[in-house]
Design a protein around this motif. Structure first.
Motif, PDB file in Angstrom:
ATOM      1  N   ARG A   1     -54.262  -2.064  13.830  1.00  0.00           N
ATOM      2  CA  ARG A   1     -54.779  -3.043  14.780  1.00  0.00           C
ATOM      3  C   ARG A   1     -56.258  -2.792  15.041  1.00  0.00           C
TER       4      ARG A   1
ATOM      5  N   LYS B   1     -37.522  -0.803  14.547  1.00  0.00           N
ATOM      6  CA  LYS B   1     -37.510  -2.074  13.819  1.00  0.00           C
ATOM      7  C   LYS B   1     -36.976  -1.886  12.398  1.00  0.00           C
TER       8      LYS B   1
ATOM      9  N   GLY C   1     -55.935  -8.524  14.430  1.00  0.00           N
ATOM     10  CA  GLY C   1     -57.331  -8.283  14.071  1.00  0.00           C
ATOM     11  C   GLY C   1     -57.546  -7.807  12.641  1.00  0.00           C
TER      12      GLY C   1
ATOM     13  N   THR D   1     -43.394 -12.857   9.086  1.00  0.00           N
ATOM     14  CA  THR D   1     -43.027 -12.525  10.471  1.00  0.00           C
ATOM     15  C   THR D   1     -42.629 -13.802  11.219  1.00  0.00           C
TER      16      THR D   1
ATOM     17  N   GLY E   1     -49.855 -17.673  21.652  1.00  0.00           N
ATOM     18  CA  GLY E   1     -50.552 -16.968  20.566  1.00  0.00           C
ATOM     19  C   GLY E   1     -50.452 -17.819  19.319  1.00  0.00           C
ATOM     20  N   PHE E   2     -51.615 -18.125  18.726  1.00  0.00           N
ATOM     21  CA  PHE E   2     -51.589 -19.003  17.550  1.00  0.00           C
ATOM     22  C   PHE E   2     -52.311 -18.333  16.393  1.00  0.00           C
ATOM     23  N   GLY E   3     -52.002 -17.040  16.186  1.00  0.00           N
ATOM     24  CA  GLY E   3     -52.516 -16.318  15.024  1.00  0.00           C
ATOM     25  C   GLY E   3     -51.501 -16.392  13.911  1.00  0.00           C
TER      26      GLY E   3
ATOM     27  N   VAL F   1     -48.533 -14.851  13.407  1.00  0.00           N
ATOM     28  CA  VAL F   1     -47.120 -14.967  13.795  1.00  0.00           C
ATOM     29  C   VAL F   1     -46.850 -16.300  14.491  1.00  0.00           C
TER      30      VAL F   1
ATOM     31  N   ALA G   1     -48.378 -13.325  21.062  1.00  0.00           N
ATOM     32  CA  ALA G   1     -49.797 -12.979  21.217  1.00  0.00           C
ATOM     33  C   ALA G   1     -49.980 -11.475  21.319  1.00  0.00           C
TER      34      ALA G   1
ATOM     35  N   ASN H   1     -45.120  -7.768  19.614  1.00  0.00           N
ATOM     36  CA  ASN H   1     -44.525  -6.482  19.955  1.00  0.00           C
ATOM     37  C   ASN H   1     -44.695  -6.250  21.446  1.00  0.00           C
TER      38      ASN H   1
END
Ligand code: NAD
Length: 424
Positions: free
Chosen positions: A82, A102, A156, A198, A226-228, A230, A303, A326
């Motif tokens: 990250r 996980k 990131g 993911t 969150g619109f990255g 995932v 996010a 997460n």
């Protein structure tokens, strides 16, 4: 010389403690031996590196980087890297442990790790990010390795950084080692289906949960925070399966349309707008946090961690929460959500599609072979569906929420493996 100070954790729940509180409950349910409890509660290895980088203006900035290996009992450790100003050792430790659970939940032969660098990639040039990635890899080249510890992208970072990491590691070994890292560009041995994996796993577990809760996807509404990577893939794939996505958000705020948003249009807008949703037309702009409180069937927090807390859990109206991020729910919010009858598909299950396809990427690299996208998707969907059913049935057996059930499944597997392997 300047130095980036750690971001304070003051207003946030300590993520390692949040992980431990669930670990503790599940361990008690399982009647775990003290010996194994103590082995699993501590990370196996924590490395902190100080990385001086020459910035474009000629100044030298020192960044702090981390790699935490929580466990390698099930196999080589696996976990993302990250790049974010909020990176903190306790956060990396929690994320590393989450990776252990996980991998065990989806039954793949990996332990758990996580890494990060405290930096703000949005304020850095591509050259500065490249130097930082290469210096971090060099500092950790004895930790990484296809049979030791295998990094991947996280917030990131993406295929570009993974390519630099793979190249730098390969130079240190004097040969190309593409299986040292996953999430690579396709031409470097990346897997088809990895980018969307993911979000795809979020979709598969959301649909499996909707089936159990008797929510018809064609009549269901959904909000995605969150619109990255995932969030945008989860929204795209849920919309393709008939779910009406009424709201999405990113760091700039939330965008709501009760008649449903056109996810493709939002992605196009974001891609042409410096990766931001700011100013998106065809939707009502809301304060970012408001996305959590919309009257929808399904909420996908995708996010960052600790967005649903004991302070706001009471305001959630969704029937189902599918955790793409997460740790989006603080441990103190768990009981409030459960008491309100909201079903949570927990992070260590819902977002495990990424590590599953990362595992497939590593398998393909080691085979020197490429699978079709159809084969990747079919196999990962099956793993996600099987893991969902196992966790759901464990929740019914133990009469606990799915989050605790997922920990029970994971800890049981790691503990049994540890018993066979033994210690000194
Ligand atoms: P990303 O960097 O691609 O996207 C993050 C998105 O969240 C961006 O749209 C950003 O603007 C938004 N965001 C950040 N802070 C926010 C806030 N406070 N409120 C609203 N939006 C905010 O990251 P990603 O890869 O999509 O990862 C998102 C989450 O999913 C993280 O928790 C990550 O650990 C987890 N995750 C990622 C993967 C993966 O394969 N990428 C796998 C498993 C879990």
């Amino acid at each position: 010389m300047s130095y980036i100070e750690p971001a304070p954790l003051k207003d946030r729940e300590n993520p390692f403690e949040a992980m431990m509180s669930r670990f503790h409950i599940a361990s008690q349910l399982l009647g775990l031996d003290d010996e194994i409890y103590n082995v699993l509660k501590n990370p196996a290895k924590q490395v902190i590196v100080s990385i001086p980088i020459t910035m474009d203006d000629g100044s030298i900035k020192v960044f702090e980087g981390y790699r935490v290996i929580h466990s390698n009992i099930l196999g080589p450790s696996k976990g993302g890297i990250r790049f974010d100003p909020g990176v903190h050792l306790d956060e990396v430790k929690a994320l590393a442990a989450w990776m252990t659970w996980k991998c065990a939940v989806v039954d793949i032969p990996y332990g758990g790790a996580k890494g990060g660098i405290r930096c703000n990639p949005r304020e850095m040039s591509s050259g500065e990010i490249e130097r930082l990635t290469r210096a971090y890899t060099t500092a950790l080249h004895e930790i990484f390795g296809p049979d030791r510890d295998i990094p991947a992208p996280d917030m990131g970072t993406g295929p570009r950084e993974m390519a630099w990491l793979m190249d730098t590691f390969s130079r240190s070994q004097g040969m190309t080692v593409n299986s040292v890292v996953t999430g690579k560009p396709l031409v470097l041995g990346g897997s088809l289906g990895r980018t969307e994996a993911t979000g795809r796993g979020v979709m598969v577990s959301a649909l499996a949960a909707m089936e159990r809760l008797k929510i018809n996807p064609y009549r269901a509404t959904c909000a995605v925070q969150g619109f990255g990577n995932v969030g945008s893939w989860a929204a795209t794939l849920l919309a393709e399966r008939g779910v009406k996505v009424v709201a999405v958000s990113d760091i700039s705020g939330a965008y709501y349309n009760e008649n449903g948003l056109d996810v493709k249009e939002i992605i196009e807008y974001r891609n042409n707008n410096n990766n931001s949703l700011e100013g998106f037309p065809n939707a009502e702009a809301l304060d970012g946090e408001e996305i959590l409180y919309l009257n929808v069937d399904v909420l996908v927090p995708a996010a960052t961690e600790d967005v649903i807390t004991k302070a706001n859990a009471q305001r959630i109206k969704a029937k189902l929460i599918v955790e793409g991020a997460n740790g989006p729910t603080s441990s103190k919010a768990d009981s409030i959500i459960a008491d309100n009858g909201v079903v949570v598909v927990p992070d260590i299950l819902a977002n495990a599609g990424g590590v599953t396809v990362s595992y497939f990427e590593w398998v393909q690299n080691r085979l020197g072979y490429k699978w079709t996208e159809e084969r990747v998707n079919r196999r990962s969907d099956r793993i996600m569906k099987d893991a969902f059913e196992k966790v759901y049935n464990t929740a019914l057996d133990y009469k606990v929420p799915m989050r605790i059930a997922a920990y029970v499944v994971a800890i049981d597997k790691v503990a049994k493996t540890y018993k066979f392997r033994g210690g000194f």
